[in-house]
Design an enzyme around this catalytic site. Structure first.
Site: not given
Length: 269
Positions: A77, A132
């Site tokens: 991420n 996301h």
């Protein structure tokens, strides 16, 4: 490696486990990038960008130096931005650089709706699109249960989801990861199972449709940005993208998500 070796007595199969090097990637079909670091529970994904970019800036060139010519699957991420960075660093075709994208968010949404409607999650057709993270969006016009549109279900029986608020549900899905991180440090089981499903779809050439982070080339009115969208996955990576017919409000919401990502892409470059 030593810790994993100690599990072999109960694994049910024979395996050889050892610590390796980047050169083990040379003839690999697929390389999964799942490196990350611990952050405070409320740290937004996009604020983790600099540290993640530094790690991948060391790893990806090292993998490519071995002659690797497979597929990168990015879990790190903020996954949309890091997938874009990996494609830039590797020079591989964007169809062979894929992120886990909104696959986990989609699984969370399907579970949420199935639980609320008291049905099996496998009967729910729903997908989270976009980043996301905080700017993800849910195209409610595409949500159905056993083929029946959610709008029709709520029209027939509003009490199935009393006080339905699509934006509130979207925020809830986006915030779940922070709630989990606050009590256990990080999410593990959900993302691991999603990653395994993506790997299986690629290595078995399944042509399975999963919502992953993929490069857009005009789909949904966007291009040159990685975002979570449904994609057909096979041995060559992304075979094609599935483009929903979004309504005007959903299309605008998707564009907002794309713009948020582009602001950070400039910082990475």
């Amino acid at each position: 490696a030593t810790d994993l070796q100690h599990s072999l007595g109960f694994s049910g199969r024979k395996m050889r486990i050892r610590d390796g090097s980047y050169y083990d990637c040379a003839d690999a079909d697929l390389c999964v990038l799942s490196v990350g670091a611990q952050f405070a529970p409320n740290t937004p994904r996009l604020d983790r960008m600099d540290h993640a970019a530094t790690m991948l800036g060391r790893i990806v060139p090292s993998v490519m130096a071995t002659g690797f010519d497979g597929i990168f699957l990015v879990v790190t991420n903020p996954v949309d931005l890091m997938t874009w960075l990996v494609q830039q660093l590797s020079g591989l075709p964007d169809t062979r650089v894929i992120g886990t994208g909104t696959a986990l968010d989609t699984a969370r949404l399907r579970f949420y709706l199935a639980d609320a409607l008291d049905v099996d999650p496998r009967s729910v057709t729903a997908c989270v699109l976009g980043e996301h993270g905080e700017e993800q969006m849910i195209p409610w016009s595409q949500v159905a249960v056993a083929g029946k549109p959610l709008a029709a279900i709520l029209q027939d029986d509003p009490e199935r989801l009393p006080g339905f608020d699509g934006e509130a549900i979207c925020n809830t899905i986006a915030e779940i990861t922070y709630n989990l991180a606050s009590v256990k440090g990080a999410t593990t089981f959900g993302i691991a199972s999603i990653t395994a499903e993506i790997i299986k779809a690629i290595l078995q050439d399944d042509n399975r449709i999963l919502p992953v982070s993929a490069m857009l080339h005009g789909e949904y009115g966007e291009e040159d940005v990685y975002m979570g969208v449904p994609a057909v996955l096979g041995a060559a990576g992304v075979k094609e993208l599935v483009e929903y017919h979004l309504n005007d409000a959903e299309r605008a919401r998707f564009a907002r998500s794309a713009q948020a990502l582009r602001q950070y892409m400039t910082s990475i470059s």
